[in-house]
Design a protein around this motif. Structure first.
Motif, mmCIF file in Angstrom:
data_model
loop_
_atom_site.group_PDB
_atom_site.id
_atom_site.type_symbol
_atom_site.label_atom_id
_atom_site.label_comp_id
_atom_site.label_asym_id
_atom_site.label_seq_id
_atom_site.Cartn_x
_atom_site.Cartn_y
_atom_site.Cartn_z
ATOM 1 N N GLY A 22 0.854 -1.189 0.000
ATOM 2 C CA GLY A 22 0.000 0.000 0.000
ATOM 3 C C GLY A 22 0.882 1.228 0.000
ATOM 4 N N TYR A 23 0.618 2.120 -0.952
ATOM 5 C CA TYR A 23 1.411 3.351 -1.006
ATOM 6 C C TYR A 23 0.478 4.534 -1.249
ATOM 7 N N GLY A 24 -0.460 4.721 -0.315
ATOM 8 C CA GLY A 24 -1.394 5.843 -0.390
ATOM 9 C C GLY A 24 -0.965 6.954 0.557
ATOM 10 N N HIS A 25 -1.963 7.666 1.100
ATOM 11 C CA HIS A 25 -1.668 8.836 1.937
ATOM 12 C C HIS A 25 -0.750 8.505 3.110
ATOM 13 N N VAL A 26 -1.063 7.408 3.805
ATOM 14 C CA VAL A 26 -0.302 7.096 5.017
ATOM 15 C C VAL A 26 1.145 6.740 4.658
ATOM 16 N N ALA A 27 1.317 5.829 3.685
ATOM 17 C CA ALA A 27 2.680 5.397 3.316
ATOM 18 C C ALA A 27 3.484 6.575 2.761
ATOM 19 N N THR A 56 1.350 -2.077 -4.703
ATOM 20 C CA THR A 56 -0.006 -1.501 -4.676
ATOM 21 C C THR A 56 -0.890 -2.291 -5.621
ATOM 22 N N ARG A 57 -2.190 -2.196 -5.361
ATOM 23 C CA ARG A 57 -3.167 -2.965 -6.138
ATOM 24 C C ARG A 57 -3.115 -2.622 -7.630
ATOM 25 N N SER A 58 -3.111 -1.327 -7.966
ATOM 26 C CA SER A 58 -3.239 -0.972 -9.379
ATOM 27 C C SER A 58 -1.900 -0.934 -10.101
ATOM 28 N N GLN A 59 -0.794 -0.682 -9.377
ATOM 29 C CA GLN A 59 0.482 -0.546 -10.092
ATOM 30 C C GLN A 59 1.394 -1.745 -9.939
ATOM 31 N N GLY A 60 0.990 -2.714 -9.128
ATOM 32 C CA GLY A 60 1.760 -3.947 -9.038
ATOM 33 C C GLY A 60 2.705 -3.986 -7.853
ATOM 34 N N TYR A 61 3.436 -5.102 -7.763
ATOM 35 C CA TYR A 61 4.271 -5.406 -6.594
ATOM 36 C C TYR A 61 5.729 -5.499 -7.045
ATOM 37 N N TYR A 62 6.607 -4.758 -6.372
ATOM 38 C CA TYR A 62 8.003 -4.645 -6.803
ATOM 39 C C TYR A 62 8.960 -4.929 -5.657
ATOM 40 N N LEU A 111 -0.337 -1.134 4.757
ATOM 41 C CA LEU A 111 -1.010 0.169 4.748
ATOM 42 C C LEU A 111 -1.992 0.245 3.589
ATOM 43 N N THR A 112 -2.748 -0.839 3.403
ATOM 44 C CA THR A 112 -3.702 -0.876 2.294
ATOM 45 C C THR A 112 -5.092 -0.445 2.763
ATOM 46 N N THR A 113 -5.982 -0.349 1.787
ATOM 47 C CA THR A 113 -7.345 0.121 2.001
ATOM 48 C C THR A 113 -8.130 -0.816 2.918
ATOM 49 N N LEU A 114 -8.975 -0.220 3.729
ATOM 50 C CA LEU A 114 -9.848 -1.002 4.606
ATOM 51 C C LEU A 114 -10.939 -1.715 3.796
ATOM 52 N N THR A 138 0.467 -2.494 11.063
ATOM 53 C CA THR A 138 -0.603 -2.082 10.157
ATOM 54 C C THR A 138 -1.355 -0.878 10.706
ATOM 55 N N ALA A 139 -1.940 -0.087 9.770
ATOM 56 C CA ALA A 139 -2.859 1.002 10.157
ATOM 57 C C ALA A 139 -4.280 0.630 9.748
ATOM 58 N N ASN A 140 -4.427 -0.592 9.231
ATOM 59 C CA ASN A 140 -5.681 -1.038 8.610
ATOM 60 C C ASN A 140 -6.584 -1.710 9.658
ATOM 61 N N GLN A 340 -0.238 12.190 11.950
ATOM 62 C CA GLN A 340 -0.380 11.443 13.208
ATOM 63 C C GLN A 340 -0.444 9.932 12.926
ATOM 64 N N THR A 341 -1.153 9.563 11.869
ATOM 65 C CA THR A 341 -1.242 8.143 11.510
ATOM 66 C C THR A 341 0.140 7.615 11.134
ATOM 67 N N ALA A 342 0.854 8.404 10.328
ATOM 68 C CA ALA A 342 2.205 7.984 9.917
ATOM 69 C C ALA A 342 3.101 7.871 11.152
HETATM 70 N N1 LIG Z 1 -5.473 8.397 6.140
HETATM 71 C C1 LIG Z 1 -5.512 8.369 7.462
HETATM 72 O O1 LIG Z 1 -5.335 9.396 8.127
HETATM 73 C C2 LIG Z 1 -5.741 7.079 8.202
HETATM 74 C C3 LIG Z 1 -5.945 7.109 9.584
HETATM 75 C C4 LIG Z 1 -6.060 5.886 10.297
HETATM 76 C C5 LIG Z 1 -6.030 4.705 9.594
HETATM 77 N N2 LIG Z 1 -5.900 4.706 8.215
HETATM 78 C C6 LIG Z 1 -5.893 3.422 7.517
HETATM 79 O O2 LIG Z 1 -4.609 3.251 6.901
HETATM 80 C C7 LIG Z 1 -4.743 2.517 5.685
HETATM 81 C C8 LIG Z 1 -4.113 3.328 4.548
HETATM 82 O O3 LIG Z 1 -4.806 4.566 4.458
HETATM 83 P P1 LIG Z 1 -4.491 5.600 3.286
HETATM 84 O O4 LIG Z 1 -5.182 6.861 3.658
HETATM 85 O O5 LIG Z 1 -3.051 5.608 2.972
HETATM 86 O O6 LIG Z 1 -5.290 4.894 2.095
HETATM 87 P P2 LIG Z 1 -5.202 5.240 0.540
HETATM 88 O O7 LIG Z 1 -4.620 6.597 0.334
HETATM 89 O O8 LIG Z 1 -6.519 4.915 -0.045
HETATM 90 O O9 LIG Z 1 -4.117 4.189 -0.008
HETATM 91 C C9 LIG Z 1 -4.324 2.818 0.064
HETATM 92 C C10 LIG Z 1 -3.201 2.117 -0.657
HETATM 93 O O10 LIG Z 1 -3.432 0.721 -0.541
HETATM 94 C C11 LIG Z 1 -3.312 0.127 -1.843
HETATM 95 N N3 LIG Z 1 -4.101 -1.088 -1.880
HETATM 96 C C12 LIG Z 1 -5.426 -1.248 -1.694
HETATM 97 N N4 LIG Z 1 -5.754 -2.553 -1.764
HETATM 98 C C13 LIG Z 1 -4.603 -3.219 -1.997
HETATM 99 C C14 LIG Z 1 -4.252 -4.575 -2.180
HETATM 100 N N5 LIG Z 1 -5.193 -5.521 -2.146
HETATM 101 N N6 LIG Z 1 -2.960 -4.902 -2.408
HETATM 102 C C15 LIG Z 1 -2.022 -3.949 -2.446
HETATM 103 N N7 LIG Z 1 -2.274 -2.626 -2.292
HETATM 104 C C16 LIG Z 1 -3.543 -2.288 -2.065
HETATM 105 C C17 LIG Z 1 -3.788 1.194 -2.778
HETATM 106 O O11 LIG Z 1 -3.327 0.910 -4.070
HETATM 107 P P3 LIG Z 1 -4.120 1.464 -5.375
HETATM 108 O O12 LIG Z 1 -4.110 2.957 -5.219
HETATM 109 O O13 LIG Z 1 -3.280 0.953 -6.456
HETATM 110 O O14 LIG Z 1 -5.495 0.881 -5.285
HETATM 111 C C18 LIG Z 1 -3.110 2.418 -2.154
HETATM 112 O O15 LIG Z 1 -1.758 2.468 -2.536
HETATM 113 C C19 LIG Z 1 -6.249 2.280 5.490
HETATM 114 O O16 LIG Z 1 -6.582 0.993 5.932
HETATM 115 C C20 LIG Z 1 -6.889 3.346 6.373
HETATM 116 O O17 LIG Z 1 -8.175 2.955 6.836
HETATM 117 C C21 LIG Z 1 -5.744 5.849 7.531
#
Ligand SMILES: NC(=O)c1ccc[n+]([C@@H]2O[C@H](COP(=O)([O-])OP(=O)(O)OC[C@H]3O[C@@H](n4cnc5c(N)ncnc54)[C@H](OP(=O)(O)O)[C@@H]3O)[C@@H](O)[C@H]2O)c1
Length: 360
Positions: A22-27, A56-62, A111-114, A138-140, A340-342
Motif C-alpha cells: 500500500g502506497y497511499g496517503h499514510v505510506a 499496490t493494487r493498481s500498479q503492481g508489486y516490486y 497500509l492498504t485500504t480497509l 498495520t494502520a488497517n 499522526q497516523t504515519a
Molecule cells: N489516512 C488516514 O489518516 C488514516 C488514519 C487511520 C487509519 N488509516 C488506515 O490506513 C490505511 C491506509 O490509508 P491511506 O489513507 O493511505 O489509504 P489510501 O490513500 O486509499 O491508499 C491505500 C493504498 O493501498 C493500496 N491497496 C489497496 N488494496 C490493496 C491490495 N489488495 N494490495 C495492495 N495494495 C492495495 C492502494 O493501491 P491502489 O491505489 O493501487 O489501489 C493504495 O496504494 C487504510 O486501511 C486506512 O483505513 C488511515
C-alpha cells in the motif's frame, strides 16, 4: 544518549529491510517521516532503514534485491516511480511477501485500504507475513477488527510482533499506553468519540447547514470520504470499538456483535434542539464488562457540558477509560491529520525494534 549513539557509523549500522504494502496517503507521509528520523534510528537503535519492496493494487508489486536506502528514496520527487524503475515486478501480493523475505525484509508495513466486510485481502497478507517470520505493523482496521486474537496467536507462534497503534486513534499512544504503562490496571469500560466525519457533520448541522450541505462541506475539508455513509452509519466507529473492546477489555467481539446506530435517521430538529440545550449529539462508542462478558455499542447520544467527552470539538477524538486502580483516564487527540497516523506507524516500528533488541 545510548551506547549505540557513541559508536554508530554508517558502516556499523544494521540494515532494517522493510516492505511497504500500500502506497497511499499514510505510506507517502510515513516514508519522509522515517527518512527524517534516520539519525535518531542510527544513534538510538543502530539501524539504517532500507526499502526492499513497494506494492499496490493498481500498479503492481516490486522487490529490489538489495533494497534502496529510505533516506535516498524519500528525496526523490516520486519515490514509488523511482523504486519501480529499479526493482523487479512480481505477480501477486503473496509472492511479494515471499520474495521480500528472501531479499532480507523483516518487517511488513501493511497500509492498504480497509475492507469493512471481512478485512480481506489484508488479513491474508498479514497472516502470510507473520507465518513467514516477519514482524507486521498495520494502520488497517479490518484485519484487527476481524481477527486480532488469531493474528496475535500466530505472531506468538512464530516469535514475531504484530502492532496496530494507528488503527483507532491515529498516532495517539493508546495501545502502547495500555500495554506498557497500564498493566493490571483493571480496565472496566471506555467511552469515546472516534469518528471525525460524524462529529464534523453534526457540528456543521448545528451551525445551520443541511445534512447534504454538511456532508459536502466535510468532503471539501478532506474529512469525509466520497461515500460518507460508512462513517455516518457508524461502521467506522464499530470497527474501532471492536478493536478497543477486544484489546482493552479482553472481549472476543466481531464487528457484527457491536450494537450500531448511526446518525442517518436523526432529525435536524432533534440535532438543533439538543445543541440549544447545551447537550450536542455526537456518535459515542462505548463498552463495558459484565461478569467477564463485554458489551459494546455505537450510538448517537447527547453530550452534556459536564461530560468529559465534551472536549471533543470539531474533528477532535477523545477516549475516556474507567479503571480500577487509576480511576478515569482521558486522552484527547486534537484534530488529527495523516501525519499522526504515519507517526503511529513509526512508533510501532520503533517498538518492534526495541523489543527485538531486548530479546537478543
Ligand atoms: N489516512 C488516514 O489518516 C488514516 C488514519 C487511520 C487509519 N488509516 C488506515 O490506513 C490505511 C491506509 O490509508 P491511506 O489513507 O493511505 O489509504 P489510501 O490513500 O486509499 O491508499 C491505500 C493504498 O493501498 C493500496 N491497496 C489497496 N488494496 C490493496 C491490495 N489488495 N494490495 C495492495 N495494495 C492495495 C492502494 O493501491 P491502489 O491505489 O493501487 O489501489 C493504495 O496504494 C487504510 O486501511 C486506512 O483505513 C488511515
Amino acid at each position: 544518549m545510548s551506547e549505540t549513539s557513541l559508536s554508530a557509523s554508517p558502516a556499523s549500522l544494521s540494515p532494517l529491510r522493510l516492505l511497504l504494502l500500500g502506497y497511499g496517503h499514510v505510506a507517502q507521509t510515513f516514508l519522509p517521516l522515517l527518512a527524517s528520523r534516520s539519525e535518531w534510528l542510527a544513534s538510538e537503535l543502530g539501524i539504517r532503514a532500507i526499502i526492499s519492496g513497494i506494492g499496490t493494487r493498481s500498479q503492481g508489486y516490486y522487490i529490489h534485491p538489495n533494497g534502496i536506502d529510505a533516506t535516498l528514496l524519500a528525496r526523490e520527487t516520486d519515490p514509488k516511480r523511482s523504486f519501480i524503475k529499479q526493482a523487479n515486478r512480481v505477480d501477486t501480493a503473496e509472492i511479494f511477501i515471499v520474495a521480500g523475505k528472501t531479499a532480507g525484509a523483516s518487517l511488513l508495513l501493511e497500509l492498504t485500504t480497509l475492507n469493512p466486510q471481512d478485512g480481506q485481502p489484508a488479513l491474508t497478507h498479514i497472516h502470510s507475513a507473520l507465518s513467514s517470520g516477519m514482524d507486521v505493523v498495520t494502520a488497517n482496521k479490518g484485519p484487527v477488527a476481524f481477527a486480532l486474537a488469531d493474528l496475535q496467536a500466530l505472531a506468538r507462534q512464530h516469535h514475531v510482533q504484530f502492532r496496530f497503534e494507528s488503527t483507532v486513534m491515529d498516532g495517539l499512544p493508546l495501545f502502547n499506553l495500555t500495554q506498557f504503562n497500564l498493566q493490571a490496571v483493571g480496565m472496566r469500560s471506555f467511552r469515546a468519540l472516534l469518528n471525525t466525519t460524524s462529529s464534523l457533520v453534526l457540528s456543521l448541522i448545528e451551525q445551520g447547514y443541511s445534512l447534504e450541505e454538511g456532508i459536502r462541506q466535510a468532503q471539501k475539508l478532506g474529512v469525509a470520504e466520497a461515500d460518507p455513509w460508512y462513517d455516518l452509519d457508524g461502521w467506522d466507529a464499530v470497527m474501532k470499538t471492536t478493536i478497543l473492546a477486544n484489546t482493552l477489555l479482553g472481549g472476543q467481539l466481531t464487528p457484527q456483535m457491536v450494537e450500531r446506530e448511526g446518525i442517518r435517521n436523526l432529525s435536524l430538529d432533534a440535532i438543533h434542539a439538543s445543541a440549544r440545550a447545551g447537550t450536542p449529539i455526537r456518535l459515542v462508542s462505548q463498552a463495558h464488562k459484565i461478569h467477564r462478558q463485554v458489551i459494546a455499542e455505537v450510538r448517537p447520544r447527547p453530550i452534556s457540558q459536564e461530560d468529559i467527552l465534551h472536549v471533543g470539538k470539531g474533528t477532535t477524538s477523545v477516549i475516556s477509560l474507567e479503571t480500577e486502580a487509576m480511576g478515569t483516564i482521558t486522552l484527547v487527540e486534537h484534530e488529527p491529520v495523516v501525519i499522526q497516523t504515519a507517526y503511529g506507524v513509526l512508533s510501532d516500528l520503533i517498538t518492534v525494534l526495541q523489543r527485538r533488541q531486548q530479546v537478543t
